[in-house]
Motif scaffolding. Structure first.
Motif, PDB file in Angstrom:
ATOM      1  N   ARG A 157     -30.831 -20.428 -27.305  1.00  0.00           N
ATOM      2  CA  ARG A 157     -29.380 -21.311 -27.070  1.00  0.00           C
ATOM      3  C   ARG A 157     -28.541 -20.717 -26.151  1.00  0.00           C
ATOM      4  NH1 ARG A 157     -24.351 -20.188 -29.173  1.00  0.00           N
ATOM      5  NH2 ARG A 157     -25.436 -19.104 -30.810  1.00  0.00           N
ATOM      6  N   ILE A 158     -28.483 -19.163 -26.042  1.00  0.00           N
ATOM      7  CA  ILE A 158     -27.625 -18.576 -25.033  1.00  0.00           C
ATOM      8  C   ILE A 158     -28.175 -18.772 -23.770  1.00  0.00           C
ATOM      9  CG2 ILE A 158     -26.689 -16.386 -24.368  1.00  0.00           C
ATOM     10  CD1 ILE A 158     -25.447 -17.425 -27.048  1.00  0.00           C
ATOM     11  N   VAL A 159     -29.367 -18.387 -23.677  1.00  0.00           N
ATOM     12  CA  VAL A 159     -30.223 -18.841 -22.476  1.00  0.00           C
ATOM     13  C   VAL A 159     -29.964 -20.269 -21.634  1.00  0.00           C
ATOM     14  CG1 VAL A 159     -32.462 -18.894 -21.243  1.00  0.00           C
ATOM     15  CG2 VAL A 159     -31.963 -17.070 -22.759  1.00  0.00           C
ATOM     16  N   ALA A 160     -30.152 -21.209 -22.714  1.00  0.00           N
ATOM     17  CA  ALA A 160     -30.028 -22.656 -22.138  1.00  0.00           C
ATOM     18  C   ALA A 160     -28.703 -23.064 -21.839  1.00  0.00           C
ATOM     19  CB  ALA A 160     -30.548 -23.603 -23.170  1.00  0.00           C
ATOM     20  N   ASN A 161     -27.670 -22.362 -22.338  1.00  0.00           N
ATOM     21  CA  ASN A 161     -26.541 -22.772 -22.014  1.00  0.00           C
ATOM     22  C   ASN A 161     -25.589 -21.906 -21.056  1.00  0.00           C
ATOM     23  OD1 ASN A 161     -25.264 -25.086 -23.932  1.00  0.00           O
ATOM     24  ND2 ASN A 161     -26.485 -23.707 -25.392  1.00  0.00           N
ATOM     25  N   THR A 162     -26.386 -20.530 -20.580  1.00  0.00           N
ATOM     26  CA  THR A 162     -25.570 -19.918 -19.548  1.00  0.00           C
ATOM     27  C   THR A 162     -26.334 -19.980 -18.361  1.00  0.00           C
ATOM     28  OG1 THR A 162     -26.697 -18.005 -20.474  1.00  0.00           O
ATOM     29  CG2 THR A 162     -24.639 -18.618 -21.443  1.00  0.00           C
ATOM     30  N   GLY A 163     -27.674 -19.999 -18.346  1.00  0.00           N
ATOM     31  CA  GLY A 163     -28.511 -19.834 -17.162  1.00  0.00           C
ATOM     32  C   GLY A 163     -29.015 -18.438 -16.709  1.00  0.00           C
ATOM     33  N   SER A 165     -31.254 -15.165 -17.941  1.00  0.00           N
ATOM     34  CA  SER A 165     -32.452 -14.982 -18.329  1.00  0.00           C
ATOM     35  C   SER A 165     -32.662 -14.371 -19.758  1.00  0.00           C
ATOM     36  CB  SER A 165     -33.370 -14.115 -17.543  1.00  0.00           C
ATOM     37  OG  SER A 165     -32.935 -12.875 -17.440  1.00  0.00           O
ATOM     38  N   ARG A 166     -33.852 -14.681 -20.392  1.00  0.00           N
ATOM     39  CA  ARG A 166     -34.121 -14.056 -21.697  1.00  0.00           C
ATOM     40  C   ARG A 166     -34.042 -12.452 -21.732  1.00  0.00           C
ATOM     41  NH1 ARG A 166     -36.141 -14.892 -26.663  1.00  0.00           N
ATOM     42  NH2 ARG A 166     -36.340 -17.177 -26.053  1.00  0.00           N
ATOM     43  N   THR A 167     -34.513 -11.812 -20.721  1.00  0.00           N
ATOM     44  CA  THR A 167     -34.473 -10.513 -20.536  1.00  0.00           C
ATOM     45  C   THR A 167     -32.885 -10.051 -20.395  1.00  0.00           C
ATOM     46  OG1 THR A 167     -36.569 -10.441 -19.389  1.00  0.00           O
ATOM     47  CG2 THR A 167     -35.167  -8.592 -18.971  1.00  0.00           C
ATOM     48  N   GLU A 168     -32.177 -10.740 -19.632  1.00  0.00           N
ATOM     49  CA  GLU A 168     -30.884 -10.131 -19.481  1.00  0.00           C
ATOM     50  C   GLU A 168     -29.955 -10.390 -20.849  1.00  0.00           C
ATOM     51  OE1 GLU A 168     -28.887 -11.482 -15.116  1.00  0.00           O
ATOM     52  OE2 GLU A 168     -29.900 -13.301 -16.261  1.00  0.00           O
ATOM     53  N   VAL A 169     -30.170 -11.406 -21.700  1.00  0.00           N
ATOM     54  CA  VAL A 169     -29.792 -11.652 -23.041  1.00  0.00           C
ATOM     55  C   VAL A 169     -30.114 -10.680 -23.947  1.00  0.00           C
ATOM     56  CG1 VAL A 169     -29.204 -13.345 -24.861  1.00  0.00           C
ATOM     57  CG2 VAL A 169     -29.395 -14.265 -22.521  1.00  0.00           C
ATOM     58  N   GLU A 170     -31.475 -10.469 -23.951  1.00  0.00           N
ATOM     59  CA  GLU A 170     -31.726  -9.457 -24.958  1.00  0.00           C
ATOM     60  C   GLU A 170     -31.488  -8.066 -24.629  1.00  0.00           C
ATOM     61  OE1 GLU A 170     -36.019 -10.108 -24.787  1.00  0.00           O
ATOM     62  OE2 GLU A 170     -36.161 -11.592 -26.425  1.00  0.00           O
ATOM     63  N   ALA A 171     -31.067  -7.846 -23.346  1.00  0.00           N
ATOM     64  CA  ALA A 171     -30.884  -6.499 -22.854  1.00  0.00           C
ATOM     65  C   ALA A 171     -29.369  -6.363 -23.472  1.00  0.00           C
ATOM     66  CB  ALA A 171     -30.572  -6.343 -21.307  1.00  0.00           C
ATOM     67  N   LEU A 199     -21.109 -10.312 -23.192  1.00  0.00           N
ATOM     68  CA  LEU A 199     -21.601 -11.510 -22.525  1.00  0.00           C
ATOM     69  C   LEU A 199     -20.716 -12.454 -21.551  1.00  0.00           C
ATOM     70  CD1 LEU A 199     -23.874 -13.814 -22.308  1.00  0.00           C
ATOM     71  CD2 LEU A 199     -23.160 -14.516 -24.720  1.00  0.00           C
ATOM     72  N   ALA A 200     -19.547 -12.469 -21.981  1.00  0.00           N
ATOM     73  CA  ALA A 200     -18.299 -13.041 -21.288  1.00  0.00           C
ATOM     74  C   ALA A 200     -18.103 -12.234 -19.904  1.00  0.00           C
ATOM     75  CB  ALA A 200     -17.051 -12.971 -22.191  1.00  0.00           C
ATOM     76  N   ARG A 201     -18.195 -11.044 -19.955  1.00  0.00           N
ATOM     77  CA  ARG A 201     -18.097 -10.340 -18.566  1.00  0.00           C
ATOM     78  C   ARG A 201     -19.226 -10.525 -17.890  1.00  0.00           C
ATOM     79  NH1 ARG A 201     -15.957  -4.939 -21.326  1.00  0.00           N
ATOM     80  NH2 ARG A 201     -13.592  -5.240 -21.040  1.00  0.00           N
ATOM     81  N   ARG A 202     -20.387 -10.713 -18.249  1.00  0.00           N
ATOM     82  CA  ARG A 202     -21.530 -10.926 -17.408  1.00  0.00           C
ATOM     83  C   ARG A 202     -21.374 -12.375 -17.029  1.00  0.00           C
ATOM     84  NH1 ARG A 202     -26.908  -9.378 -17.304  1.00  0.00           N
ATOM     85  NH2 ARG A 202     -25.992  -7.373 -17.768  1.00  0.00           N
TER      86      ARG A 202
END
Length: 206
Positions: A157-163, A165-171, A199-202
């Motif tokens: 969901r985070i990947v789909a709504n933020t653009g 990558s999965r790698t970035e979110v998992e990191a 996440l908000a900062r990113r």
């Protein structure tokens, strides 16, 4: 009579001394030591952005933005309420849970609603894949933590709504993981408030 008077004076003096020692001196020493040794914790573990407090690392928040990670259910919605609710007297600061027994039909109904909502928000997740902590409330209703599995199950969901990558979110999740105290006490967990702040900062939201 004189002996009784002396006993009374001593008792009164002892009481005053203990009141001063335990009621003033001891708390002042502890407060001062806490401010010097643990200022962050002593002042409520407040998280600041641009010099303004926005959250406490010890208290969860009612995150609903689809770009952010969501926490556990809360009987008191993490103390969030509208101005109208506050004016009407139906909102206010509180903590606790509904304390339903496992056999209570209201508990099953509430959990089922939370499951259905989670599945609607996270369409790539199967019912059996939902970690239990995402549909069960904490005792205080204010817990900011979820399990690592509960964070990872929201990645799609985070990947789909933020653009991102999965790698970035998992990191981001990996960086937010809090290990067991001394390796044995408590559980490995993720602080949702801190994770969403990163996440908000990113995303440039703050």
């Amino acid at each position: 009579m004189k002996k009784n008077r002396m006993t009374l004076v001593r008792a009164f003096g002892f009481s005053l001394a203990m009141i001063g020692l335990c009621g003033f001196v001891y708390p002042l020493i502890l407060t001062g030591a806490a401010q010097v040794l643990f200022p962050f914790q002593a002042n409520g573990s407040l998280i600041e952005v641009q010099g303004k407090p926005i959250a406490s690392a010890l208290v969860g928040q009612d995150f609903t933005d689809e770009r952010l990670f969501h926490g556990r259910p809360s009987a008191y919605r993490y103390n969030t309420y509208t101005t109208e609710e506050a004016t009407a007297g139906s909102g206010g600061l509180a903590s606790g849970s509904q304390n339903y027994a496992p056999s209570n039909p209201a508990l099953a109904e509430r959990i089922e609603k939370d499951v259905e909502r989670f599945l609607a928000e996270n369409p790539t997740v199967e019912r059996q894949e939902i970690p239990s902590d995402l549909v069960t409330a904490s005792g205080s209703g204010l817990d900011p933590h979820i399990s690592v599995e509960a964070a990872r199950v929201q990645v799609d969901r985070i990947v789909a709504n933020t653009g991102l990558s999965r790698t970035e979110v998992e990191a981001l999740i990996d960086e937010a993981v809090e290990e067991k105290v001394l390796g044995i006490f408590g559980e490995t967990k993720v602080n949702v408030v801190r994770l969403n702040l990163a996440l908000a900062r990113r995303l440039g939201m703050i």
